[in-house]
Structures are given as structure tokens and as C-alpha cells.
Design a protein around this motif. Structure first.
Motif, PDB file in Angstrom:
ATOM      1  N   SER A  34       8.774 -50.975  11.052  1.00 41.13           N
ATOM      2  CA  SER A  34      10.111 -51.128  10.474  1.00 41.13           C
ATOM      3  C   SER A  34      11.186 -51.015  11.551  1.00 41.13           C
ATOM      4  CB  SER A  34      10.329 -50.063   9.392  1.00 41.13           C
ATOM      5  OG  SER A  34      11.660 -50.033   8.980  1.00 41.13           O
ATOM      6  N   GLY A  35      11.049 -50.038  12.427  1.00 39.03           N
ATOM      7  CA  GLY A  35      12.008 -49.866  13.518  1.00 39.03           C
ATOM      8  C   GLY A  35      12.015 -51.039  14.475  1.00 39.03           C
ATOM      9  N   ARG A  36      10.838 -51.520  14.837  1.00 35.12           N
ATOM     10  CA  ARG A  36      10.750 -52.670  15.749  1.00 35.12           C
ATOM     11  C   ARG A  36      11.356 -53.923  15.123  1.00 35.12           C
ATOM     12  NH1 ARG A  36       4.951 -50.938  17.740  1.00 35.12           N
ATOM     13  NH2 ARG A  36       5.515 -50.251  19.832  1.00 35.12           N
ATOM     14  N   VAL A  37      11.050 -54.140  13.868  1.00 38.66           N
ATOM     15  CA  VAL A  37      11.576 -55.319  13.173  1.00 38.66           C
ATOM     16  C   VAL A  37      13.095 -55.207  13.032  1.00 38.66           C
ATOM     17  CG1 VAL A  37      11.554 -56.599  10.985  1.00 38.66           C
ATOM     18  CG2 VAL A  37       9.392 -55.824  11.999  1.00 38.66           C
ATOM     19  N   SER A  38      13.571 -54.031  12.686  1.00 41.50           N
ATOM     20  CA  SER A  38      15.017 -53.807  12.572  1.00 41.50           C
ATOM     21  C   SER A  38      15.717 -54.114  13.895  1.00 41.50           C
ATOM     22  CB  SER A  38      15.309 -52.361  12.157  1.00 41.50           C
ATOM     23  OG  SER A  38      14.833 -52.103  10.859  1.00 41.50           O
ATOM     24  N   ALA A  59       5.273 -57.123  15.849  1.00 47.06           N
ATOM     25  CA  ALA A  59       5.477 -55.681  15.714  1.00 47.06           C
ATOM     26  C   ALA A  59       4.199 -54.996  15.223  1.00 47.06           C
ATOM     27  CB  ALA A  59       6.640 -55.399  14.774  1.00 47.06           C
ATOM     28  N   ILE A  60       3.492 -55.639  14.307  1.00 51.34           N
ATOM     29  CA  ILE A  60       2.228 -55.083  13.802  1.00 51.34           C
ATOM     30  C   ILE A  60       1.182 -55.061  14.908  1.00 51.34           C
ATOM     31  CG2 ILE A  60       0.296 -55.506  12.215  1.00 51.34           C
ATOM     32  CD1 ILE A  60       2.496 -56.601  10.237  1.00 51.34           C
ATOM     33  N   VAL A  61       1.074 -56.153  15.642  1.00 53.96           N
ATOM     34  CA  VAL A  61       0.118 -56.230  16.756  1.00 53.96           C
ATOM     35  C   VAL A  61       0.409 -55.122  17.767  1.00 53.96           C
ATOM     36  CG1 VAL A  61      -0.565 -57.642  18.748  1.00 53.96           C
ATOM     37  CG2 VAL A  61      -0.457 -58.659  16.464  1.00 53.96           C
ATOM     38  N   ALA A 109      14.648 -55.999  16.399  1.00 53.00           N
ATOM     39  CA  ALA A 109      14.529 -57.415  16.750  1.00 53.00           C
ATOM     40  C   ALA A 109      15.454 -58.302  15.924  1.00 53.00           C
ATOM     41  CB  ALA A 109      13.084 -57.882  16.599  1.00 53.00           C
ATOM     42  N   LEU A 110      15.655 -57.935  14.666  1.00 49.67           N
ATOM     43  CA  LEU A 110      16.482 -58.760  13.785  1.00 49.67           C
ATOM     44  C   LEU A 110      17.950 -58.345  13.793  1.00 49.67           C
ATOM     45  CD1 LEU A 110      14.164 -59.109  10.654  1.00 49.67           C
ATOM     46  CD2 LEU A 110      14.422 -60.691  12.587  1.00 49.67           C
ATOM     47  N   GLY A 111      18.234 -57.177  14.333  1.00 52.07           N
ATOM     48  CA  GLY A 111      19.610 -56.713  14.360  1.00 52.07           C
ATOM     49  C   GLY A 111      20.132 -56.318  12.986  1.00 52.07           C
ATOM     50  N   ARG A 112      19.234 -55.899  12.108  1.00 54.99           N
ATOM     51  CA  ARG A 112      19.601 -55.433  10.766  1.00 54.99           C
ATOM     52  C   ARG A 112      18.565 -54.424  10.324  1.00 54.99           C
ATOM     53  NH1 ARG A 112      17.686 -59.892   6.304  1.00 54.99           N
ATOM     54  NH2 ARG A 112      17.875 -58.110   4.923  1.00 54.99           N
ATOM     55  N   GLU A 113      18.971 -53.527   9.460  1.00 52.93           N
ATOM     56  CA  GLU A 113      18.043 -52.500   9.011  1.00 52.93           C
ATOM     57  C   GLU A 113      17.017 -53.081   8.056  1.00 52.93           C
ATOM     58  OE1 GLU A 113      17.809 -48.079   7.063  1.00 52.93           O
ATOM     59  OE2 GLU A 113      19.768 -48.932   7.507  1.00 52.93           O
ATOM     60  N   VAL A 114      15.777 -52.788   8.350  1.00 59.28           N
ATOM     61  CA  VAL A 114      14.664 -53.128   7.464  1.00 59.28           C
ATOM     62  C   VAL A 114      13.974 -51.801   7.157  1.00 59.28           C
ATOM     63  CG1 VAL A 114      12.543 -54.455   7.182  1.00 59.28           C
ATOM     64  CG2 VAL A 114      14.423 -55.392   8.558  1.00 59.28           C
ATOM     65  N   PRO A 115      14.354 -51.154   6.059  1.00 64.52           N
ATOM     66  CA  PRO A 115      13.819 -49.822   5.772  1.00 64.52           C
ATOM     67  C   PRO A 115      12.321 -49.857   5.490  1.00 64.52           C
ATOM     68  CG  PRO A 115      15.235 -50.570   3.984  1.00 64.52           C
ATOM     69  CD  PRO A 115      15.285 -51.622   5.046  1.00 64.52           C
ATOM     70  N   PRO A 116      11.632 -48.781   5.825  1.00 68.13           N
ATOM     71  CA  PRO A 116      10.187 -48.722   5.566  1.00 68.13           C
ATOM     72  C   PRO A 116       9.839 -48.990   4.101  1.00 68.13           C
ATOM     73  CG  PRO A 116      10.847 -46.893   6.957  1.00 68.13           C
ATOM     74  CD  PRO A 116      12.111 -47.577   6.526  1.00 68.13           C
ATOM     75  N   GLU A 117      10.725 -48.617   3.196  1.00 65.89           N
ATOM     76  CA  GLU A 117      10.461 -48.832   1.777  1.00 65.89           C
ATOM     77  C   GLU A 117      10.260 -50.314   1.448  1.00 65.89           C
ATOM     78  OE1 GLU A 117      13.326 -47.187   2.884  1.00 65.89           O
ATOM     79  OE2 GLU A 117      12.451 -45.205   2.679  1.00 65.89           O
ATOM     80  N   SER A 118      10.863 -51.179   2.261  1.00 60.39           N
ATOM     81  CA  SER A 118      10.714 -52.624   2.045  1.00 60.39           C
ATOM     82  C   SER A 118       9.261 -53.061   2.138  1.00 60.39           C
ATOM     83  CB  SER A 118      11.521 -53.403   3.093  1.00 60.39           C
ATOM     84  OG  SER A 118      12.866 -53.074   3.034  1.00 60.39           O
ATOM     85  N   PHE A 119       8.497 -52.353   2.974  1.00 63.66           N
ATOM     86  CA  PHE A 119       7.100 -52.716   3.187  1.00 63.66           C
ATOM     87  C   PHE A 119       6.238 -52.378   1.981  1.00 63.66           C
ATOM     88  CE2 PHE A 119       8.891 -52.838   7.293  1.00 63.66           C
ATOM     89  CZ  PHE A 119       8.090 -53.638   8.080  1.00 63.66           C
TER      90      PHE A 119
END
Length: 94
Positions: free
Chosen positions: A61-65, A28-30, A67-77
């Protein structure tokens, strides 16, 4: 589950593994930084040192969310400042 970048879903007992989450984040970063496909990022470098700004964190965050099928909020980063730290946290909380 495959993504446009070819990430294959790897699960261990129904949970995403730390290694898989790190790979998802790296791809996702790449993609966000528009680096050549297959480029490796330092998993222990701070997201800001990799070149992610606030907009990039939201996009990743959106791409990771997705791909993983779960919310990964930007605040996590911001609470877990590297790929290694965030992948470890997400694997432990899935």
C-alpha cells in the motif's frame, strides 16, 4: 515519475490508467515478496493467494501510494481482493 523499480508514470488525461496502476501494484508485490525482478503475478489471484499477509499489504500500500502520488489505504486491498479489481477501482476514482 520513476521509482526504484523503474515504473514509469502513465497518465490518460491527467489520470493514471488502469494498466499503469496494475503494473505499479504488480511491481510493488514482487518487491515485497522479494521475487526476482520481472516476475509476473496473476492479476486475478487474491492478494492472500499471492502470499501477501497484513504486513505485506501495508508495505505494498505504501509503495503504491508513493508511486501514484495518492493515498491507497491498506483497507482498499481487502475491499478489492485482486490486482485487477483494485486497479480498476483506483483508475475509476482518480
Amino acid at each position: 515519475m520513476n521509482t526504484e523499480r523503474g515504473i514509469v508514470n502513465e497518465r490518460d488525461g491527467g489520470r493514471h490508467t488502469e494498466a499503469h496502476i496494475a503494473a505499479v501494484m504488480e511491481e510493488a508485490i514482487v518487491a515485497d515478496l522479494e521475487l526476482p525482478e520481472g516476475t509476473r503475478v496473476d492479476p486475478d489471484a487474491a492478494f492472500s493467494d499471492l502470499g501477501l499477509d497484513s504486513a505485506g499489504v501495508v508495505a505494498v500500500s505504501g509503495r503504491v501510494s508513493d508511486a501514484l502520488g495518492r493515498e491507497v489505504p491498506p483497507e482498499s486491498f481487502f475491499g478489492h481482493a485482486t490486482v485487477t479489481e483494485l486497479a480498476r477501482h483506483l483508475a475509476a476514482t482518480s
